[in-house]
Design a protein around this motif. Sequence first.
Motif, short mmCIF file in Angstrom:
data_model
loop_
_atom_site.label_atom_id
_atom_site.label_comp_id
_atom_site.label_asym_id
_atom_site.label_seq_id
_atom_site.Cartn_x
_atom_site.Cartn_y
_atom_site.Cartn_z
N ALA A 1 -12.77 3.70 4.85
CA ALA A 1 -11.95 2.54 4.50
C ALA A 1 -10.54 2.74 5.07
CB ALA A 1 -11.87 2.40 2.98
N PHE A 2 -9.89 1.64 5.44
CA PHE A 2 -8.53 1.75 6.00
C PHE A 2 -7.61 2.46 5.02
CE2 PHE A 2 -4.19 0.12 6.22
CZ PHE A 2 -3.84 0.67 7.43
N ARG A 3 -7.78 2.18 3.74
CA ARG A 3 -6.95 2.82 2.71
C ARG A 3 -7.06 4.35 2.81
NH1 ARG A 3 -4.68 0.86 -1.68
NH2 ARG A 3 -5.76 -1.11 -1.46
N THR A 4 -8.25 4.87 3.06
CA THR A 4 -8.46 6.31 3.18
C THR A 4 -7.69 6.87 4.37
OG1 THR A 4 -10.66 6.07 2.22
CG2 THR A 4 -10.21 8.12 3.40
N VAL A 5 -7.78 6.19 5.50
CA VAL A 5 -7.08 6.64 6.72
C VAL A 5 -5.57 6.59 6.50
CG1 VAL A 5 -6.69 6.12 9.16
CG2 VAL A 5 -8.99 5.94 8.20
N ALA A 6 -5.09 5.49 5.90
CA ALA A 6 -3.65 5.34 5.65
C ALA A 6 -3.16 6.41 4.67
CB ALA A 6 -3.35 3.94 5.12
N TYR A 7 -3.89 6.63 3.58
CA TYR A 7 -3.50 7.65 2.60
C TYR A 7 -3.46 9.03 3.24
CZ TYR A 7 -3.66 4.64 -1.57
OH TYR A 7 -3.41 3.69 -2.52
N GLN A 8 -4.44 9.31 4.07
CA GLN A 8 -4.50 10.62 4.73
C GLN A 8 -3.27 10.82 5.62
OE1 GLN A 8 -6.73 12.56 3.67
NE2 GLN A 8 -6.54 14.27 5.04
N ASN A 9 -2.89 9.79 6.37
CA ASN A 9 -1.71 9.87 7.23
C ASN A 9 -0.43 10.03 6.42
OD1 ASN A 9 -1.90 9.28 10.40
ND2 ASN A 9 -3.70 8.45 9.36
N MET A 10 -0.31 9.29 5.33
CA MET A 10 0.89 9.39 4.49
C MET A 10 0.96 10.75 3.80
SD MET A 10 1.46 5.53 2.99
CE MET A 10 -0.21 5.23 2.40
N ARG A 11 -0.21 11.27 3.39
CA ARG A 11 -0.24 12.60 2.78
C ARG A 11 0.24 13.65 3.77
NH1 ARG A 11 -3.37 16.96 2.53
NH2 ARG A 11 -5.04 16.17 3.82
N MET B 1 0.82 -1.20 0.00
CA MET B 1 0.00 0.00 0.00
C MET B 1 0.87 1.26 0.00
SD MET B 1 -3.17 1.08 2.50
CE MET B 1 -4.07 -0.39 2.20
N VAL B 2 1.98 1.21 0.74
CA VAL B 2 2.89 2.37 0.79
C VAL B 2 3.50 2.61 -0.58
CG1 VAL B 2 5.03 3.26 1.78
CG2 VAL B 2 3.38 2.09 3.24
N GLY B 3 4.00 1.54 -1.22
CA GLY B 3 4.58 1.69 -2.55
C GLY B 3 3.56 2.18 -3.56
N GLU B 4 2.34 1.67 -3.48
CA GLU B 4 1.26 2.08 -4.38
C GLU B 4 0.98 3.58 -4.22
OE1 GLU B 4 -3.33 1.38 -3.75
OE2 GLU B 4 -2.36 -0.46 -4.49
N TYR B 5 0.95 4.04 -2.96
CA TYR B 5 0.67 5.46 -2.70
C TYR B 5 1.80 6.35 -3.25
CZ TYR B 5 -0.45 9.79 -0.33
OH TYR B 5 -0.76 11.11 -0.08
N LEU B 6 3.03 5.93 -3.03
CA LEU B 6 4.16 6.73 -3.53
C LEU B 6 4.17 6.79 -5.05
CD1 LEU B 6 6.97 5.64 -1.04
CD2 LEU B 6 5.77 7.85 -1.13
N ARG B 7 3.85 5.65 -5.71
CA ARG B 7 3.77 5.67 -7.18
C ARG B 7 2.65 6.58 -7.65
NH1 ARG B 7 5.20 0.49 -6.12
NH2 ARG B 7 3.08 -0.34 -6.14
N MET B 8 1.52 6.55 -6.93
CA MET B 8 0.39 7.40 -7.30
C MET B 8 0.77 8.89 -7.19
SD MET B 8 -3.41 7.38 -5.60
CE MET B 8 -2.93 8.22 -4.12
N ARG B 9 1.57 9.21 -6.19
CA ARG B 9 2.02 10.59 -6.00
C ARG B 9 3.26 10.93 -6.82
NH1 ARG B 9 0.57 13.45 -1.17
NH2 ARG B 9 1.80 15.05 -2.21
N PHE C 1 6.33 5.41 8.72
CA PHE C 1 5.96 5.58 10.13
C PHE C 1 4.54 6.13 10.27
CE2 PHE C 1 10.61 5.65 10.27
CZ PHE C 1 10.80 4.55 11.10
N ARG C 2 4.12 6.98 9.34
CA ARG C 2 2.75 7.46 9.37
C ARG C 2 1.78 6.35 8.95
NH1 ARG C 2 1.09 12.74 9.92
NH2 ARG C 2 2.67 13.82 11.16
N PHE C 3 2.22 5.47 8.06
CA PHE C 3 1.39 4.32 7.70
C PHE C 3 1.17 3.44 8.93
CE2 PHE C 3 1.08 -0.15 6.47
CZ PHE C 3 -0.07 -0.12 5.70
N LEU C 4 2.25 3.18 9.67
CA LEU C 4 2.14 2.36 10.89
C LEU C 4 1.28 3.05 11.95
CD1 LEU C 4 5.81 1.09 11.09
CD2 LEU C 4 3.79 -0.19 10.36
#
Length: 195
Positions: free
Chosen positions: A41-51, A1-9, A22-25
């Motif tokens: 969705a967990f993905r939304t919470v994780a993306y928000q933290n990574m953003r 999920m982290v790699g996917e988010y970084l590629r998306m950005r 660390f924000r993902f964790l």
Amino acid sequence: MVGEYLRMRRLPEDEWYDIVIFRFLRAVRLWFTRPDLHRWAFRTVAYQNMRSAIGHELEKQGRRIQAVSLDAVIPGTDGATYSDMVTDENKNFVNYVFPRGRSDEGMQLRYNVKLPPKKEAKYGKKSDERIAIEAFIQSNHKNMCFEYDTSAEAKKKLSTINATRRSKNEADIYDTYRVDQCVYVVRKEKKKGKE
């Protein structure tokens, strides 16, 4: 999920992975400790933290001093370099080393600034409370009370009075305490000793 988010950005994983992991964790921990987050969705919470992590890192990078080569050409000049601008007057450089455990974050260091006028020193000038306490010590009164506008102000004044009491070795002469917005000073009774 982290790699996917970084590629998306479109952020290089080798540079940004350590920043967002660390924000993902943290998002994982929040997801399991706060059921109110389950409406997303967990993905939304994780993306928000990574953003958020990326935003903070970009903010921090914007505050960092950028290193520039003295041989670099100054933009907007006819080939002038930074070393061409260095004169004997501005060669003074202080290599400031931050104390252990501190960083340059949130601090600015400037030299040769316009100095504001100095404030008059209050050293040696007694507060109204100190003048009253000295008079109290010389008197035969058993107690006295200072009343302030707020309990916060009374708390602050009590701290100052107690610090002075300790520094003047007056702990055996009187006690102090606070109730709401009043500070009380009570003379200690002299112990009857052998005559």
